[in-house]
Design a protein around this motif. Structure first.
Motif, PDB file in Angstrom:
ATOM      1  N   ALA A  29      52.766  28.662 -59.793  1.00  0.00           N
ATOM      2  CA  ALA A  29      53.438  30.235 -59.706  1.00  0.00           C
ATOM      3  C   ALA A  29      51.643  30.770 -59.871  1.00  0.00           C
ATOM      4  N   MET A  30      50.526  30.749 -60.771  1.00  0.00           N
ATOM      5  CA  MET A  30      49.891  31.131 -61.181  1.00  0.00           C
ATOM      6  C   MET A  30      48.229  31.197 -59.820  1.00  0.00           C
ATOM      7  N   GLU A  31      47.194  31.751 -60.000  1.00  0.00           N
ATOM      8  CA  GLU A  31      45.785  31.187 -59.468  1.00  0.00           C
ATOM      9  C   GLU A  31      45.491  30.021 -59.880  1.00  0.00           C
ATOM     10  N   LYS A  32      45.496  30.640 -61.995  1.00  0.00           N
ATOM     11  CA  LYS A  32      44.925  29.511 -62.199  1.00  0.00           C
ATOM     12  C   LYS A  32      45.688  27.965 -62.635  1.00  0.00           C
ATOM     13  N   GLU A  33      46.412  28.059 -61.975  1.00  0.00           N
ATOM     14  CA  GLU A  33      46.988  26.385 -61.672  1.00  0.00           C
ATOM     15  C   GLU A  33      46.272  26.274 -60.389  1.00  0.00           C
ATOM     16  N   VAL A  34      46.305  27.167 -59.137  1.00  0.00           N
ATOM     17  CA  VAL A  34      45.849  26.954 -57.899  1.00  0.00           C
ATOM     18  C   VAL A  34      44.489  26.112 -58.900  1.00  0.00           C
ATOM     19  N   LYS A  35      43.553  26.723 -59.318  1.00  0.00           N
ATOM     20  CA  LYS A  35      42.269  26.605 -59.031  1.00  0.00           C
ATOM     21  C   LYS A  35      42.049  24.679 -59.887  1.00  0.00           C
ATOM     22  N   THR A  36      42.975  25.087 -61.220  1.00  0.00           N
ATOM     23  CA  THR A  36      42.907  23.249 -61.571  1.00  0.00           C
ATOM     24  C   THR A  36      43.232  22.564 -60.629  1.00  0.00           C
ATOM     25  N   LYS A  37      44.163  22.932 -59.449  1.00  0.00           N
ATOM     26  CA  LYS A  37      44.188  21.581 -58.879  1.00  0.00           C
ATOM     27  C   LYS A  37      43.579  21.251 -58.328  1.00  0.00           C
ATOM     28  N   TYR A  38      42.829  22.336 -57.401  1.00  0.00           N
ATOM     29  CA  TYR A  38      42.107  22.931 -56.276  1.00  0.00           C
ATOM     30  C   TYR A  38      40.459  22.232 -56.781  1.00  0.00           C
ATOM     31  N   GLU A  39      40.215  21.886 -58.221  1.00  0.00           N
ATOM     32  CA  GLU A  39      39.012  21.653 -59.089  1.00  0.00           C
ATOM     33  C   GLU A  39      39.336  19.730 -58.912  1.00  0.00           C
ATOM     34  N   LYS A  40      40.561  19.441 -59.238  1.00  0.00           N
ATOM     35  CA  LYS A  40      41.442  18.122 -59.145  1.00  0.00           C
ATOM     36  C   LYS A  40      40.806  17.059 -57.935  1.00  0.00           C
ATOM     37  N   PHE A  41      41.642  17.494 -56.788  1.00  0.00           N
ATOM     38  CA  PHE A  41      41.364  16.814 -55.448  1.00  0.00           C
ATOM     39  C   PHE A  41      40.361  17.461 -55.110  1.00  0.00           C
ATOM     40  N   GLY A  42      38.933  17.943 -55.419  1.00  0.00           N
ATOM     41  CA  GLY A  42      37.779  17.574 -55.208  1.00  0.00           C
ATOM     42  C   GLY A  42      37.734  18.983 -53.299  1.00  0.00           C
ATOM     43  N   LYS A  43      36.848  17.934 -52.461  1.00  0.00           N
ATOM     44  CA  LYS A  43      36.424  18.151 -51.523  1.00  0.00           C
ATOM     45  C   LYS A  43      37.472  17.721 -50.474  1.00  0.00           C
ATOM     46  N   GLY A  44      37.770  18.496 -48.965  1.00  0.00           N
ATOM     47  CA  GLY A  44      38.171  17.942 -48.370  1.00  0.00           C
ATOM     48  C   GLY A  44      39.694  19.023 -48.562  1.00  0.00           C
ATOM     49  N   ILE A  45      39.714  20.325 -48.490  1.00  0.00           N
ATOM     50  CA  ILE A  45      40.634  20.391 -49.306  1.00  0.00           C
ATOM     51  C   ILE A  45      40.440  21.536 -47.936  1.00  0.00           C
ATOM     52  N   LYS A  46      41.796  21.748 -46.499  1.00  0.00           N
ATOM     53  CA  LYS A  46      42.325  23.037 -45.483  1.00  0.00           C
ATOM     54  C   LYS A  46      42.723  23.668 -45.831  1.00  0.00           C
ATOM     55  N   GLU A  47      42.803  24.979 -45.587  1.00  0.00           N
ATOM     56  CA  GLU A  47      43.770  26.021 -46.732  1.00  0.00           C
ATOM     57  C   GLU A  47      44.306  26.131 -44.848  1.00  0.00           C
ATOM     58  N   ILE A  48      45.295  27.144 -44.586  1.00  0.00           N
ATOM     59  CA  ILE A  48      46.381  27.028 -44.125  1.00  0.00           C
ATOM     60  C   ILE A  48      46.910  28.348 -44.157  1.00  0.00           C
ATOM     61  N   SER A  49      47.073  29.782 -43.714  1.00  0.00           N
ATOM     62  CA  SER A  49      47.661  30.309 -43.754  1.00  0.00           C
ATOM     63  C   SER A  49      49.500  30.603 -43.436  1.00  0.00           C
ATOM     64  N   VAL A  50      50.429  30.841 -43.409  1.00  0.00           N
ATOM     65  CA  VAL A  50      51.119  31.048 -43.269  1.00  0.00           C
ATOM     66  C   VAL A  50      52.149  31.541 -43.702  1.00  0.00           C
ATOM     67  N   GLY A  51      53.413  32.790 -43.151  1.00  0.00           N
ATOM     68  CA  GLY A  51      54.233  33.722 -44.155  1.00  0.00           C
ATOM     69  C   GLY A  51      53.402  33.832 -45.530  1.00  0.00           C
ATOM     70  N   GLY A  52      52.103  34.399 -44.980  1.00  0.00           N
ATOM     71  CA  GLY A  52      51.584  35.705 -46.526  1.00  0.00           C
ATOM     72  C   GLY A  52      51.037  34.557 -47.438  1.00  0.00           C
ATOM     73  N   TYR A  53      51.298  33.337 -47.251  1.00  0.00           N
ATOM     74  CA  TYR A  53      50.718  32.014 -48.535  1.00  0.00           C
ATOM     75  C   TYR A  53      49.969  31.280 -48.169  1.00  0.00           C
ATOM     76  N   THR A  54      48.950  30.875 -48.886  1.00  0.00           N
ATOM     77  CA  THR A  54      48.071  30.234 -48.538  1.00  0.00           C
ATOM     78  C   THR A  54      48.193  28.820 -49.148  1.00  0.00           C
ATOM     79  N   VAL A  55      48.320  27.517 -48.175  1.00  0.00           N
ATOM     80  CA  VAL A  55      48.816  26.310 -48.525  1.00  0.00           C
ATOM     81  C   VAL A  55      47.269  25.660 -48.524  1.00  0.00           C
TER      82      VAL A  55
END
Length: 76
Positions: free
Chosen positions: A14-40
């Motif tokens: 739900a929140m940006e801080k949750e994204v940041k936590t997971k983003y840091e855990k996943f590490g490198k190799g993350i791809k961002e995809i824009s779909v319907g006003g959301y970022t996946v």
């Protein structure tokens, strides 16, 4: 631990801080995809495709984000 049965996994947060936590855990190799006003955010962990989407706070936003993950990315 990630279930061995599934090869594609979707996560709704739900929140940006949750994204940041997971983003840091996943590490490198993350791809961002824009779909319907959301970022996946897409990455691979242990041979699994992981899709993470930030829905925003509320049931309607969460259901819309979930529908995107199921329909477009075949997540369970």
């Amino acid at each position: 631990m990630i279930n061995k049965k599934f090869k594609t996994i979707g996560m709704v947060v739900a929140m940006e801080k949750e994204v940041k936590t997971k983003y840091e855990k996943f590490g490198k190799g993350i791809k961002e995809i824009s779909v319907g006003g959301y970022t996946v955010f897409k990455c691979r962990i242990n041979g699994k495709k992981i899709y993470l989407i930030k829905s925003g706070i509320g049931e309607i936003y969460a259901s819309a984000a979930t529908e995107i993950l199921i329909s477009l990315f075949k997540c369970f």
